[in-house]
Each structure stands twice: as structure tokens, then as C-alpha cells.
Design a protein around this motif. Structure first.
Motif, mmCIF file in Angstrom:
data_model
loop_
_atom_site.group_PDB
_atom_site.id
_atom_site.type_symbol
_atom_site.label_atom_id
_atom_site.label_comp_id
_atom_site.label_asym_id
_atom_site.label_seq_id
_atom_site.Cartn_x
_atom_site.Cartn_y
_atom_site.Cartn_z
ATOM 1 N N ILE A 361 0.876 -1.173 0.000
ATOM 2 C CA ILE A 361 0.000 0.000 0.000
ATOM 3 C C ILE A 361 0.913 1.223 0.000
ATOM 4 O O ILE A 361 1.597 1.484 0.994
ATOM 5 C CB ILE A 361 -0.908 0.026 1.242
ATOM 6 C CG1 ILE A 361 -1.715 -1.278 1.346
ATOM 7 C CG2 ILE A 361 -1.841 1.236 1.197
ATOM 8 C CD1 ILE A 361 -2.490 -1.408 2.647
ATOM 9 N N PRO A 362 0.996 1.977 -1.082
ATOM 10 C CA PRO A 362 1.929 3.110 -1.122
ATOM 11 C C PRO A 362 1.522 4.203 -0.139
ATOM 12 O O PRO A 362 0.374 4.268 0.312
ATOM 13 C CB PRO A 362 1.841 3.589 -2.572
ATOM 14 C CG PRO A 362 0.541 3.092 -3.070
ATOM 15 C CD PRO A 362 0.254 1.821 -2.336
ATOM 16 N N LYS A 363 2.499 5.047 0.199
ATOM 17 C CA LYS A 363 2.315 5.986 1.306
ATOM 18 C C LYS A 363 1.151 6.944 1.129
ATOM 19 O O LYS A 363 0.519 7.342 2.104
ATOM 20 C CB LYS A 363 3.612 6.764 1.551
ATOM 21 C CG LYS A 363 4.156 7.524 0.355
ATOM 22 C CD LYS A 363 5.518 8.122 0.701
ATOM 23 C CE LYS A 363 6.184 8.788 -0.491
ATOM 24 N NZ LYS A 363 7.529 9.283 -0.138
ATOM 25 N N GLU A 364 0.828 7.312 -0.116
ATOM 26 C CA GLU A 364 -0.268 8.261 -0.279
ATOM 27 C C GLU A 364 -1.614 7.669 0.120
ATOM 28 O O GLU A 364 -2.578 8.398 0.387
ATOM 29 C CB GLU A 364 -0.328 8.778 -1.723
ATOM 30 C CG GLU A 364 -0.756 7.744 -2.759
ATOM 31 C CD GLU A 364 0.408 6.976 -3.348
ATOM 32 O OE1 GLU A 364 0.220 6.333 -4.399
ATOM 33 O OE2 GLU A 364 1.519 7.037 -2.765
ATOM 34 N N SER A 365 -1.679 6.345 0.167
ATOM 35 C CA SER A 365 -2.897 5.676 0.637
ATOM 36 C C SER A 365 -2.739 5.149 2.066
ATOM 37 O O SER A 365 -3.679 5.194 2.864
ATOM 38 C CB SER A 365 -3.251 4.505 -0.283
ATOM 39 O OG SER A 365 -3.571 4.948 -1.577
ATOM 40 N N TYR A 366 -1.514 4.692 2.385
ATOM 41 C CA TYR A 366 -1.270 4.113 3.703
ATOM 42 C C TYR A 366 -1.415 5.164 4.801
ATOM 43 O O TYR A 366 -1.796 4.852 5.933
ATOM 44 C CB TYR A 366 0.123 3.498 3.733
ATOM 45 C CG TYR A 366 0.344 2.456 4.806
ATOM 46 C CD1 TYR A 366 -0.635 1.530 5.142
ATOM 47 C CD2 TYR A 366 1.571 2.363 5.449
ATOM 48 C CE1 TYR A 366 -0.408 0.557 6.105
ATOM 49 C CE2 TYR A 366 1.817 1.386 6.408
ATOM 50 C CZ TYR A 366 0.818 0.494 6.735
ATOM 51 O OH TYR A 366 1.055 -0.475 7.684
ATOM 52 N N TYR A 367 -1.124 6.405 4.458
ATOM 53 C CA TYR A 367 -1.199 7.478 5.447
ATOM 54 C C TYR A 367 -2.276 8.502 5.089
ATOM 55 O O TYR A 367 -2.185 9.667 5.474
ATOM 56 C CB TYR A 367 0.165 8.152 5.581
ATOM 57 C CG TYR A 367 1.263 7.186 5.962
ATOM 58 C CD1 TYR A 367 1.207 6.484 7.162
ATOM 59 C CD2 TYR A 367 2.344 6.950 5.108
ATOM 60 C CE1 TYR A 367 2.205 5.575 7.494
ATOM 61 C CE2 TYR A 367 3.339 6.049 5.443
ATOM 62 C CZ TYR A 367 3.265 5.357 6.637
ATOM 63 O OH TYR A 367 4.248 4.465 6.971
ATOM 64 N N TYR A 368 -3.283 8.044 4.368
ATOM 65 C CA TYR A 368 -4.430 8.906 4.079
ATOM 66 C C TYR A 368 -5.321 8.872 5.311
ATOM 67 O O TYR A 368 -6.063 7.930 5.541
ATOM 68 C CB TYR A 368 -5.171 8.412 2.841
ATOM 69 C CG TYR A 368 -6.125 9.403 2.245
ATOM 70 C CD1 TYR A 368 -5.725 10.248 1.207
ATOM 71 C CD2 TYR A 368 -7.440 9.503 2.697
ATOM 72 C CE1 TYR A 368 -6.603 11.159 0.645
ATOM 73 C CE2 TYR A 368 -8.313 10.411 2.147
ATOM 74 C CZ TYR A 368 -7.907 11.234 1.120
ATOM 75 O OH TYR A 368 -8.782 12.153 0.565
ATOM 76 N N GLU A 369 -5.224 9.901 6.126
ATOM 77 C CA GLU A 369 -5.713 9.857 7.499
ATOM 78 C C GLU A 369 -7.216 10.115 7.617
ATOM 79 O O GLU A 369 -7.751 11.077 7.062
ATOM 80 C CB GLU A 369 -4.951 10.877 8.350
ATOM 81 C CG GLU A 369 -5.283 10.849 9.832
ATOM 82 C CD GLU A 369 -4.735 9.616 10.545
ATOM 83 O OE1 GLU A 369 -5.137 9.390 11.702
ATOM 84 O OE2 GLU A 369 -3.903 8.885 9.958
#
Length: 553
Positions: A361-369
Motif C-alpha cells: 500500500i503506497p504511502k499516499e494511501s497508507y497514510y491517508y488519514e
């Protein structure tokens, strides 16, 4: 005494779904020249006779009901020979898409229909002298017929069913018999109402209508064999195998909330940061799925980089290296420049191979808060729409897809106000998932104007075990540094109110992970949620010293 003629007919239908459909049996009361009581205690007259002007689809029948008629008692007997003599020309219609006449070809591995109408049931009433009919020549109550597969439909596979054979008469619904259908025979026991067998009923007929399949034992693919069905000659062909395909896609442990197609990510997979995918690929005969075919030379294809471009997906995937398996064995797929994966099944792969792989899961989705996401996630959250495909050369044979939803909530902030001491305590919790391997964790939290920093302390939990509480001091940029972390962290900050009544903090957490190319580094240091891992806590001190904590929405 003059005997009146009337009509009697019974039609039996059955199908592979074990459904019996019965047509009508008509047994009007006997009619005489003068008005007399019938056996049912009702009076009948010449005017009661059916009009000869009315059309009838069944043969005429003769009734003669002497006042002293008694049903003859007899030992039940197999009357198959009597039945078949009466039906020496067996009426049969074979349909497989279109009608197949005698000498026509029935295609194996495909259902077909057998339909027979007007099968005669010889009964005492058919005899010129029904009161003295020879019981050996007619079907008596309790007798049976059995049409055995070995004798009449050797290459035909019929359904299994047991049904009561009911008939509608002028005096209500009455039982004619019981029908037993098995793959080895059609058996009918005539255990019904006396009126069918005591000389009243005549010209009784029935029929059947069934879907069936063929027995192809001993017939090679592509070959044809002459067969007989109830005396009719046909050809039975075992068609050449025509391949068909299927492919599935799922994620182990995925959570199903309702009837919709999307599923929730397994919590352990979210902590890992990679979605596990499983796909089963199958090849089989299009007419008989039990005939499995090899997939040698066919290609499994997927492109994780496009998992955000489907009808609903908004989160792309990145292949996790060395995660590709076929039938539990690690194999290496061809990885395209666009991130696509291709794997051609080699000879000997076997039937129904299972393909497994993972996507980061790339960071733009993994850390979509998100803040406090619901338990039942819909497509309004992060949604990775996996798609897999079976190909032969450049031709697509089958596709399958699966959506996996998730909603990251890495940070939570709250506050409480101590009125007597005029202090606000702020609490920031990071990594409620207890993910390990957070490198260089920092929490940036600047206090708003009107507050003075008093103190801060923190602790962490690793595998459910709490550490000791430690003091901590931020640097000149309000950054609290915790080093490498392997669990949840809780930071508590105390501040003194010096002026004002409305206060808000927006703490932000950052860390790196040991993933290829930094694809899961939490490194966004500007902005607020959802693009950054931030939360907010708001305290309003009212005129009556009322404390309000506003949560994220």
C-alpha cells in the motif's frame, strides 16, 4: 341398460429439478336414461352428460356401474409387460435445443429433454365387460410398472424423484399412483383411488417430461454410438472437448460487511502494509466442468499500478518483491516497466493452479488519514481494486476483480481542562495498530498563543507491555523525538492558560519504514489530514468554565 361414454386422462410430468406437473383426469358420474343415484350418492340424469358439441382432447371412455360392483382383491403384480403391449409404439419426443427425430444425433455432456404423451394404462373399464375383466390383462390397484434403464434407455441418465401421482376428477383431486424415478428405472405403483381401477375409469393415459443427460462411458471424444431410447433409434455423440475458463480473486481474511462486492482488509495485512491476493485459475470442458484441462502455455496477468483506475478503486498497488507463488511454490513473474506482472504456466503445472502475490500500500494511501472510521467501510474510503486476467498470447480469456477497502487512523488527539488550576492537558496517541519498525518517530505539536508549556511525558506499548513513563522536551520547533518505535506511543502535554478561551492543536506524526525506495515513509510535513498524519483537539473555555472538546469529523 345403455352405457354412456365419457372421458378419462392423466398426464404425469417430471424434470431434473424434481418437479411433477399433472394434467387433468375427468371422471364424471355414470349417466343413465333415467335418473338414478350414482356411486357417490348424487343423482345424475341424461342432462348431466357432457355435450357432444364441446371439444375434447382425450379419447372417449365407457362407464358401467352396476349396483353390486365390488373392486376385486388381487395380489399386486408387475404389469410392465401389459403396459408395454398397450404401448408397443412408444410415443417419444427428444429435444436438445431443437427437436431430434429418430436417427438424429444427441450431443453428449449437454442436457436434453425426453417427452412422452398418451401412454396408455389398461384398466378394467377398457374391457367390453368390465365387471368380469381378466385381471391379468389390466392394471389393478396395487400393480406396478417398471421401465428399467437397462432395457429402455441404457445411455440416458434420468433424475431421482418420488412423487404422488394425483389426478383431478369430477369429484375432486384423487391419487392415481406413486411415481418413483431413479437413474436405473421409472417405476409407477398404481395405488390410487378405487375409481381408476373398479371399472369406472377407462382410457386412462399419462405422460412424462424430463430433462436428462447421457452416459458416455466407452465413447471416446469425437466418436458417435447408435443408441435406443424406448425403442427409438438415435445417435449419441461424445463431442470433442471445448475449453472454457474461470478465474477468481480474493484476499485471505478479508472482511465482508454486507451484500456489496467490496471487502475490508484483514487487520494483519494493514499492519504489514501489504494486501495479500489469491487467485485460482481453472480450465475445463464447456459442457462438463468436471472434465479438467491443463493451463500449460496460458498466462496469468495483473497490473497493480492500475488498481486505482477501475470503476471504484482509488488506491494503486506496488508489487511486493518475492511474494509471487504458484501452488505454494515461489516463482518469479515477468515484471513490466509499468509494474505489471505476467506468469506463463509451464507444462506440468496441473489443474486449478492457485496464484498468490502481495501488493504494497503506497504511502499516499497508507497514510491517508481518517478520524474514527466506521467498522463498515464503503467505497468512500481507500479502495484498492485488484484485477487479474487469464490470457493466451494477447487474447484475454477471463477476468476477475476484487475491491479491498481500508481507512487509516494513525493518530488521535484529545484534551481536558483543569478549571481550578487553569491548565489544559493534551494527549496524543500514535500507532494504535502497534506496527513495529517505525524509525525516527517524531510528533510535531506547537502550542497555540495563550498557553505556556509546563511539562510533557510519554510511554509506549510493545506487544501489549507498557514501558515506564518518561519525561520529554520538544526542540525549538516543537518537535518531540522518540527514536525507533515498535508499538503504540502516547504523549501527554500539560500547558498553562495565560490568555484567551479558544485553543486548538494539530499534532502531526512522522516516521520512516524499511520498505523499498521509501514507498511507505510517512514523510509529509506540511498540511493537515487526510494528506498528512494529523489530528486536532479543540478546547473552548466558556463563561461558566465549561470545557468543550471538539473531535474530528
Amino acid at each position: 341398460m345403455k352405457r354412456k361414454r365419457t372421458v378419462g386422462k392423466t398426464v404425469l410430468s417430471f424434470c431434473l429439478a424434481v418437479l411433477l406437473v399433472l394434467q387433468t383426469v375427468i371422471f364424471p358420474a355414470a349417466t343413465y336414461a333415467e335418473s338414478v343415484p350414482d356411486d357417490y350418492g348424487t343423482a345424475a340424469s341424461e342432462a348431466d352428460s357432457p355435450s357432444t358439441d364441446e371439444p375434447s382432447s382425450v379419447p372417449e371412455a365407457v362407464y358401467d356401474v352396476p349396483n353390486n360392483f365390488v373392486v376385486m382383491a388381487a395380489v399386486p403384480t408387475d404389469k410392465t409387460a401389459v403396459f408395454m403391449e398397450a404401448n408397443s409404439t412408444f410415443p417419444l419426443k427428444v429435444t436438445q435445443g431443437t427437436d431430434i427425430g429418430p436417427g438424429g444425433t444427441i450431443q453428449g455432456r449437454q442436457a436434453f429433454t425426453l417427452k412422452s404423451e398418451g401412454l396408455k394404462v389398461p384398466v378394467n373399464g377398457d374391457d367390453p365387460n368390465p365387471t368380469n375383466a381378466d385381471p391379468g390383462k389390466y392394471i389393478q390397484k396395487g400393480d406396478w410398472i417398471e421401465l428399467k434403464r437397462e432395457d429402455y434407455f441404457k445411455e440416458v441418465v434420468l433424475p431421482t424423484a418420488t412423487k404422488t401421482l394425483m389426478a383431478t376428477t369430477d369429484y375432486g383431486l384423487k391419487q392415481l399412483g406413486t411415481a418413483y424415478f431413479t437413474p436405473s428405472s421409472i417405476k409407477i405403483v398404481f395405488n390410487g383411488d378405487d375409481s381408476f381401477f373398479n371399472g369406472i375409469g377407462v382410457a386412462v393415459t399419462f405422460g412424462f417430461d424430463t430433462t436428462a443427460n447421457s452416459d458416455l462411458n466407452g465413447i471416446e471424444y469425437g466418436d458417435t454410438k447408435p443408441i435406443s431410447i424406448f425403442g427409438g433409434a438415435y445417435e449419441l455423440k461424445n463431442p470433442d472437448v471445448t475449453p472454457d475458463y474461470s478465474i477468481t480473486l480474493a484476499s485471505p481474511g478479508m472482511i465482508r460487511w454486507d451484500q456489496w462486492s467490496y471487502r475490508g482488509i484483514q487487520p494483519a495485512q494493514f499492519v504489514e502494509g501489504a494486501i495479500a491476493w489469491e487467485s485460482t485459475v481453472s480450465a475445463f470442458d464447456q459442457f462438463d466442468k468436471t472434465i479438467k484441462l491443463p493451463l500449460d502455455g496460458k498466462t496469468f496477468y495483473t497490473n497493480p499500478s492500475t488498481y486505482n483506475t477501475g470503476s471504484f478503486g482509488n488506491a494503486r498497488g506496488i508489487y511486493k518483491e518475492d511474494s509471487f507463488k504458484v501452488n505454494g511454490q515461489n516463482v518469479t513473474p515477468d515484471i513490466g516497466a509499468d509494474g505489471s506482472l505476467s506468469y506463463t504456466f509451464p507444462q506440468g503445472t496441473g489443474v486449478d493452479p492457485k496464484v498468490e502475490y502481495k501488493t504494497w500500500i503506497p504511502k499516499e494511501s497508507y497514510y491517508y488519514e481518517y478520524r474514527n472510521p466506521p467498522g463498515n467501510l464503503g467505497r468512500g474510503y481507500r479502495d484498492m481494486q485488484g484485477v487479474v486476467e487469464l490470457r493466451q498470447d494477447s487474447k484475454s480469456l477471463k477476468l476477475a476483480g476484487q475491491e479491498i477497502s481500508f481507512a487509516p487512523d494513525w493518530i488521535q488527539a484529545s484534551a481536558s481542562y483543569d478549571n481550578p488550576n487553569e491548565t489544559i492537558t493534551w494527549k496524543v496517541t500514535v500507532n494504535q495498530y502497534n506496527k513495529k519498525g517505525l524509525k525516527g518517530l517524531t510528533i510535531t505539536n506547537a502550542l497555540p498563543a495563550g498557553l505556556d508549556f509546563l511539562s510533557a511525558e510519554w510511554q509506549t506499548w510493545v506487544d501489549g507491555v507498557a514501558s515506564e513513563v518518561k519525561p520529554i522536551t520538544p526542540d525549538e520547533n516543537s518537535v518531540y523525538s522518540f527514536g525507533d518505535i515498535n508499538g503504540k506511543v502516547e504523549l501527554v502535554i500539560k500547558s498553562k492558560v495565560t490568555s484567551g478561551s479558544d485553543f486548538r492543536i494539530d499534532p502531526r506524526a512522522n516516521w520512516n519504514l524499511d520498505t523499498p525506495g521509501g514507498i511507505q515513509n510517512n514523510d509529509v510535513i506540511t498540511g493537515l489530514r487526510p494528506v498528512a498524519v494529523t489530528d486536532e483537539a479543540i478546547v473552548t473555555i466558556g463563561a461558566h468554565n465549561f470545557t468543550k472538546i471538539t473531535k474530528k469529523v
